[in-house]
Design a protein around this motif. Sequence first.
Motif, PDB file in Angstrom:
ATOM      1  N   GLU A   1      41.032  38.521  44.705  1.00  0.00           N
ATOM      2  CA  GLU A   1      42.218  39.372  44.806  1.00  0.00           C
ATOM      3  C   GLU A   1      43.227  39.042  43.709  1.00  0.00           C
ATOM      4  O   GLU A   1      43.646  37.889  43.568  1.00  0.00           O
ATOM      5  N   CYS A   2      43.588  40.070  42.940  1.00  0.00           N
ATOM      6  CA  CYS A   2      44.622  39.939  41.917  1.00  0.00           C
ATOM      7  C   CYS A   2      45.170  41.340  41.635  1.00  0.00           C
ATOM      8  O   CYS A   2      44.510  42.157  40.983  1.00  0.00           O
ATOM      9  N   ASN A   3      46.367  41.619  42.125  1.00  0.00           N
ATOM     10  CA  ASN A   3      46.959  42.952  41.942  1.00  0.00           C
ATOM     11  C   ASN A   3      47.254  43.279  40.485  1.00  0.00           C
ATOM     12  O   ASN A   3      47.368  44.448  40.132  1.00  0.00           O
ATOM     13  N   ASP A   4      47.405  42.257  39.632  1.00  0.00           N
ATOM     14  CA  ASP A   4      47.644  42.503  38.214  1.00  0.00           C
ATOM     15  C   ASP A   4      46.406  43.069  37.515  1.00  0.00           C
ATOM     16  O   ASP A   4      46.510  43.668  36.446  1.00  0.00           O
ATOM     17  N   ILE A   5      45.247  42.869  38.123  1.00  0.00           N
ATOM     18  CA  ILE A   5      43.998  43.375  37.549  1.00  0.00           C
ATOM     19  C   ILE A   5      43.597  44.690  38.215  1.00  0.00           C
ATOM     20  O   ILE A   5      43.244  45.655  37.548  1.00  0.00           O
ATOM     21  N   CYS A   6      43.656  44.711  39.552  1.00  0.00           N
ATOM     22  CA  CYS A   6      43.221  45.887  40.304  1.00  0.00           C
ATOM     23  C   CYS A   6      43.806  45.811  41.711  1.00  0.00           C
ATOM     24  O   CYS A   6      43.818  44.737  42.308  1.00  0.00           O
ATOM     25  N   PRO A   7      44.290  46.926  42.250  1.00  0.00           N
ATOM     26  CA  PRO A   7      44.836  46.892  43.616  1.00  0.00           C
ATOM     27  C   PRO A   7      43.775  46.641  44.682  1.00  0.00           C
ATOM     28  O   PRO A   7      44.085  46.199  45.778  1.00  0.00           O
ATOM     29  N   MET A   8      42.515  46.895  44.366  1.00  0.00           N
ATOM     30  CA  MET A   8      41.422  46.607  45.289  1.00  0.00           C
ATOM     31  C   MET A   8      40.770  45.290  44.897  1.00  0.00           C
ATOM     32  O   MET A   8      40.709  44.947  43.719  1.00  0.00           O
ATOM     33  N   ALA A   9      40.288  44.566  45.883  1.00  0.00           N
ATOM     34  CA  ALA A   9      39.666  43.267  45.623  1.00  0.00           C
ATOM     35  C   ALA A   9      38.332  43.431  44.915  1.00  0.00           C
ATOM     36  O   ALA A   9      37.589  44.383  45.163  1.00  0.00           O
ATOM     37  N   GLY A  10      38.049  42.477  44.044  1.00  0.00           N
ATOM     38  CA  GLY A  10      36.733  42.390  43.434  1.00  0.00           C
ATOM     39  C   GLY A  10      35.830  41.555  44.325  1.00  0.00           C
ATOM     40  O   GLY A  10      36.292  40.879  45.246  1.00  0.00           O
ATOM     41  N   VAL A  11      34.537  41.583  44.035  1.00  0.00           N
ATOM     42  CA  VAL A  11      33.561  40.830  44.801  1.00  0.00           C
ATOM     43  C   VAL A  11      33.038  39.681  43.952  1.00  0.00           C
ATOM     44  O   VAL A  11      32.557  39.892  42.836  1.00  0.00           O
ATOM     45  N   LEU A  12      33.140  38.478  44.500  1.00  0.00           N
ATOM     46  CA  LEU A  12      32.623  37.297  43.821  1.00  0.00           C
ATOM     47  C   LEU A  12      31.100  37.380  43.773  1.00  0.00           C
ATOM     48  O   LEU A  12      30.455  37.632  44.788  1.00  0.00           O
TER      49      LEU A  12
ATOM     50  N   ASP B   1      33.915  47.744  41.620  1.00  0.00           N
ATOM     51  CA  ASP B   1      33.270  49.056  41.677  1.00  0.00           C
ATOM     52  C   ASP B   1      34.076  50.138  40.975  1.00  0.00           C
ATOM     53  O   ASP B   1      33.563  51.235  40.755  1.00  0.00           O
ATOM     54  N   ILE B   2      35.330  49.844  40.642  1.00  0.00           N
ATOM     55  CA  ILE B   2      36.209  50.837  40.033  1.00  0.00           C
ATOM     56  C   ILE B   2      36.769  50.288  38.725  1.00  0.00           C
ATOM     57  O   ILE B   2      36.714  49.079  38.480  1.00  0.00           O
ATOM     58  N   PRO B   3      37.329  51.154  37.882  1.00  0.00           N
ATOM     59  CA  PRO B   3      37.938  50.679  36.632  1.00  0.00           C
ATOM     60  C   PRO B   3      39.074  49.695  36.894  1.00  0.00           C
ATOM     61  O   PRO B   3      39.778  49.788  37.900  1.00  0.00           O
ATOM     62  N   ILE B   4      39.221  48.742  35.988  1.00  0.00           N
ATOM     63  CA  ILE B   4      40.255  47.714  36.125  1.00  0.00           C
ATOM     64  C   ILE B   4      41.139  47.691  34.891  1.00  0.00           C
ATOM     65  O   ILE B   4      40.771  48.198  33.839  1.00  0.00           O
ATOM     66  N   SER B   5      42.322  47.077  35.058  1.00  0.00           N
ATOM     67  CA  SER B   5      43.253  46.895  33.949  1.00  0.00           C
ATOM     68  C   SER B   5      43.290  45.406  33.633  1.00  0.00           C
ATOM     69  O   SER B   5      43.918  44.627  34.342  1.00  0.00           O
ATOM     70  N   LEU B   6      42.597  45.019  32.572  1.00  0.00           N
ATOM     71  CA  LEU B   6      42.441  43.604  32.244  1.00  0.00           C
ATOM     72  C   LEU B   6      42.864  43.350  30.808  1.00  0.00           C
ATOM     73  O   LEU B   6      42.347  43.980  29.886  1.00  0.00           O
ATOM     74  N   ASN B   7      43.818  42.458  30.622  1.00  0.00           N
ATOM     75  CA  ASN B   7      44.223  42.032  29.291  1.00  0.00           C
ATOM     76  C   ASN B   7      43.534  40.691  29.032  1.00  0.00           C
ATOM     77  O   ASN B   7      43.799  39.709  29.718  1.00  0.00           O
ATOM     78  N   MET B   8      42.664  40.659  28.055  1.00  0.00           N
ATOM     79  CA  MET B   8      41.870  39.453  27.768  1.00  0.00           C
ATOM     80  C   MET B   8      42.714  38.295  27.262  1.00  0.00           C
ATOM     81  O   MET B   8      42.233  37.172  27.181  1.00  0.00           O
ATOM     82  N   GLU B   9      43.969  38.538  26.929  1.00  0.00           N
ATOM     83  CA  GLU B   9      44.850  37.483  26.429  1.00  0.00           C
ATOM     84  C   GLU B   9      45.656  36.804  27.542  1.00  0.00           C
ATOM     85  O   GLU B   9      46.247  35.751  27.325  1.00  0.00           O
ATOM     86  N   ASN B  10      45.703  37.411  28.719  1.00  0.00           N
ATOM     87  CA  ASN B  10      46.550  36.909  29.803  1.00  0.00           C
ATOM     88  C   ASN B  10      45.812  35.934  30.710  1.00  0.00           C
ATOM     89  O   ASN B  10      44.595  36.009  30.870  1.00  0.00           O
ATOM     90  N   ASP B  11      46.586  35.031  31.323  1.00  0.00           N
ATOM     91  CA  ASP B  11      46.109  34.217  32.430  1.00  0.00           C
ATOM     92  C   ASP B  11      46.526  34.945  33.708  1.00  0.00           C
ATOM     93  O   ASP B  11      47.562  35.603  33.751  1.00  0.00           O
ATOM     94  N   TYR B  12      45.721  34.807  34.752  1.00  0.00           N
ATOM     95  CA  TYR B  12      45.983  35.505  36.007  1.00  0.00           C
ATOM     96  C   TYR B  12      45.974  34.531  37.179  1.00  0.00           C
ATOM     97  O   TYR B  12      45.130  33.630  37.232  1.00  0.00           O
TER      98      TYR B  12
ATOM     99  N   GLY C   1      29.618  48.756  33.451  1.00  0.00           N
ATOM    100  CA  GLY C   1      28.318  49.288  33.841  1.00  0.00           C
ATOM    101  C   GLY C   1      28.236  50.783  33.609  1.00  0.00           C
ATOM    102  O   GLY C   1      29.256  51.466  33.447  1.00  0.00           O
ATOM    103  N   ASP C   2      27.040  51.317  33.605  1.00  0.00           N
ATOM    104  CA  ASP C   2      26.821  52.756  33.417  1.00  0.00           C
ATOM    105  C   ASP C   2      27.433  53.577  34.545  1.00  0.00           C
ATOM    106  O   ASP C   2      27.758  54.748  34.359  1.00  0.00           O
ATOM    107  N   ASP C   3      27.606  52.961  35.720  1.00  0.00           N
ATOM    108  CA  ASP C   3      28.151  53.664  36.882  1.00  0.00           C
ATOM    109  C   ASP C   3      29.671  53.548  36.986  1.00  0.00           C
ATOM    110  O   ASP C   3      30.260  53.943  37.984  1.00  0.00           O
ATOM    111  N   GLY C   4      30.319  52.989  35.956  1.00  0.00           N
ATOM    112  CA  GLY C   4      31.777  52.844  35.964  1.00  0.00           C
ATOM    113  C   GLY C   4      32.260  51.548  36.574  1.00  0.00           C
ATOM    114  O   GLY C   4      33.457  51.292  36.625  1.00  0.00           O
ATOM    115  N   SER C   5      31.339  50.719  37.024  1.00  0.00           N
ATOM    116  CA  SER C   5      31.727  49.424  37.580  1.00  0.00           C
ATOM    117  C   SER C   5      32.000  48.441  36.432  1.00  0.00           C
ATOM    118  O   SER C   5      31.663  48.701  35.275  1.00  0.00           O
ATOM    119  N   PHE C   6      32.622  47.325  36.780  1.00  0.00           N
ATOM    120  CA  PHE C   6      32.929  46.289  35.796  1.00  0.00           C
ATOM    121  C   PHE C   6      32.501  44.930  36.328  1.00  0.00           C
ATOM    122  O   PHE C   6      32.627  44.662  37.525  1.00  0.00           O
TER     123      PHE C   6
END
Length: 128
Positions: A18-29, A42-53, A79-84
């Motif tokens: 869980e990290c709201n700065d990346i995505c409002p929905m939780a990712g799966v470990l 499963d959905i697009p995310i907003s990720l800045n590769m320069e930031n710590d989270y 991924g081809d299905d829009g996942s990350f």
Amino acid sequence: MGKNLRKSLRFNDFGRFECNDICPMAGVLVDISLTGCKVHYDIPISLNMENDYEIHLRLSRFSNAPLVLMCHPQWQKKGDDGSFEVGFLFLHSPDTAALESYIKQLNDELKTEQFDSVLPQEDSCQFV
């Protein structure tokens, strides 16, 4: 990176990342080690590769309280299905000691499984 070149053993595990700065929905470990983890969205995310989270990680075999960890993205793959999928490096964090304890627990379980697989699985035993 090839599994043989890793510094730390990775364990397949399940949890909520869980990290709201990346995505409002939780990712799966997907997997975890002492030094980092891989997360699936499963959905697009907003990720800045320069930031710590700061993340909250709810692990499958840990207490109900999430681990609070600082991490830094190392790579991302769409991924081809829009996942990350994203690889994160763990930084020193408030719950680093709890993470180390969890990884030790996973390692102990793996050693037990490996040891048990060497022993015969028969129900009876005969001594001569």
